[in-house]
Design a protein around this motif. Sequence first.
Motif, mmCIF file in Angstrom:
data_model
loop_
_atom_site.group_PDB
_atom_site.id
_atom_site.type_symbol
_atom_site.label_atom_id
_atom_site.label_comp_id
_atom_site.label_asym_id
_atom_site.label_seq_id
_atom_site.Cartn_x
_atom_site.Cartn_y
_atom_site.Cartn_z
ATOM 1 N N ALA A 13 -14.880 -22.012 -15.000
ATOM 2 C CA ALA A 13 -14.590 -22.557 -13.486
ATOM 3 C C ALA A 13 -13.802 -24.017 -13.746
ATOM 4 O O ALA A 13 -12.513 -24.170 -13.208
ATOM 5 C CB ALA A 13 -15.809 -22.876 -12.853
ATOM 6 N N LYS A 14 -14.167 -24.623 -14.717
ATOM 7 C CA LYS A 14 -13.390 -25.992 -15.177
ATOM 8 C C LYS A 14 -12.301 -25.636 -15.391
ATOM 9 O O LYS A 14 -11.225 -26.227 -15.060
ATOM 10 C CB LYS A 14 -14.179 -26.803 -16.062
ATOM 11 C CG LYS A 14 -13.497 -27.961 -16.429
ATOM 12 C CD LYS A 14 -14.253 -28.776 -17.300
ATOM 13 C CE LYS A 14 -13.863 -30.134 -17.548
ATOM 14 N NZ LYS A 14 -14.553 -30.759 -18.802
ATOM 15 N N ASP A 16 -10.361 -23.136 -14.646
ATOM 16 C CA ASP A 16 -9.343 -22.833 -13.591
ATOM 17 C C ASP A 16 -9.095 -23.877 -12.725
ATOM 18 O O ASP A 16 -8.115 -23.659 -12.131
ATOM 19 C CB ASP A 16 -10.104 -21.515 -12.684
ATOM 20 C CG ASP A 16 -10.231 -20.274 -13.563
ATOM 21 O OD1 ASP A 16 -9.337 -19.961 -14.598
ATOM 22 O OD2 ASP A 16 -11.150 -19.446 -13.289
ATOM 23 N N LYS A 17 -9.912 -24.788 -12.541
ATOM 24 C CA LYS A 17 -9.551 -25.973 -11.845
ATOM 25 C C LYS A 17 -8.530 -26.811 -12.570
ATOM 26 O O LYS A 17 -7.436 -27.255 -11.869
ATOM 27 C CB LYS A 17 -10.694 -26.804 -11.710
ATOM 28 C CG LYS A 17 -11.770 -26.267 -10.682
ATOM 29 C CD LYS A 17 -13.002 -27.227 -10.347
ATOM 30 C CE LYS A 17 -13.982 -26.562 -9.507
ATOM 31 N NZ LYS A 17 -15.082 -27.374 -9.290
ATOM 32 N N TRP A 19 -6.188 -25.375 -14.364
ATOM 33 C CA TRP A 19 -5.063 -24.567 -14.148
ATOM 34 C C TRP A 19 -4.496 -24.703 -12.654
ATOM 35 O O TRP A 19 -2.974 -24.987 -12.482
ATOM 36 C CB TRP A 19 -5.081 -23.230 -14.357
ATOM 37 C CG TRP A 19 -4.060 -22.465 -13.665
ATOM 38 C CD1 TRP A 19 -4.191 -21.544 -12.594
ATOM 39 C CD2 TRP A 19 -2.960 -22.203 -14.052
ATOM 40 N NE1 TRP A 19 -3.037 -20.807 -12.242
ATOM 41 C CE2 TRP A 19 -2.058 -21.587 -12.973
ATOM 42 C CE3 TRP A 19 -2.030 -22.780 -15.166
ATOM 43 C CZ2 TRP A 19 -0.629 -21.343 -13.230
ATOM 44 C CZ3 TRP A 19 -0.720 -22.687 -15.319
ATOM 45 C CH2 TRP A 19 0.100 -21.584 -14.511
ATOM 46 N N ALA A 20 -5.251 -24.833 -11.809
ATOM 47 C CA ALA A 20 -4.757 -25.233 -10.386
ATOM 48 C C ALA A 20 -4.145 -26.336 -10.309
ATOM 49 O O ALA A 20 -2.849 -26.547 -9.842
ATOM 50 C CB ALA A 20 -6.067 -25.069 -9.390
ATOM 51 N N ILE A 21 -4.551 -27.352 -10.923
ATOM 52 C CA ILE A 21 -3.934 -28.689 -11.103
ATOM 53 C C ILE A 21 -2.558 -28.591 -11.846
ATOM 54 O O ILE A 21 -1.618 -29.182 -11.392
ATOM 55 C CB ILE A 21 -4.730 -29.801 -11.765
ATOM 56 C CG1 ILE A 21 -5.794 -30.026 -10.583
ATOM 57 C CG2 ILE A 21 -3.970 -31.213 -11.880
ATOM 58 C CD1 ILE A 21 -6.876 -30.712 -11.348
ATOM 59 N N GLN A 100 -6.650 -16.866 -11.781
ATOM 60 C CA GLN A 100 -5.525 -16.580 -10.779
ATOM 61 C C GLN A 100 -4.250 -15.590 -11.269
ATOM 62 O O GLN A 100 -3.734 -15.384 -10.370
ATOM 63 C CB GLN A 100 -4.991 -17.997 -10.252
ATOM 64 C CG GLN A 100 -6.140 -18.698 -9.524
ATOM 65 C CD GLN A 100 -6.863 -19.966 -10.333
ATOM 66 O OE1 GLN A 100 -6.928 -19.189 -11.306
ATOM 67 N NE2 GLN A 100 -7.137 -20.901 -9.912
#
Length: 106
Positions: A13-14, A16-17, A19-21, A100
């Motif tokens: 989860a970390k 993926d966060k 990655w989002a940034i 994602q």
Amino acid sequence: MSKSTKAGSDSGAKGDKVWAIMALVSGIGAAKVTNKVLSSGWKASTGRKPPANPADPDVRLVEAVLWSAATGATVALARMFAQRRAANYYVKSVGRLPKQLEKDER
């Protein structure tokens, strides 16, 4: 759920966060650079600044259409290429694609 399983999902989860940034920053950067390059090219080729707001009725329709098409397509492509490079870096760093971007089942 065991501690090791929970720890693995927390790091996922970390990641993926992160990655989002990365995707957001690379996309914004690519859009800004591309817009600046397109604006310079427009000014060099037409002798005028590009339309600030193509929806303005005072902007000639042909200019509004050309500017919108050029910026829309070019910015979208630049963002896609920047995010693909960021995804490659992410895979090299983490060893997997972010959730994602996981491949579709075909």
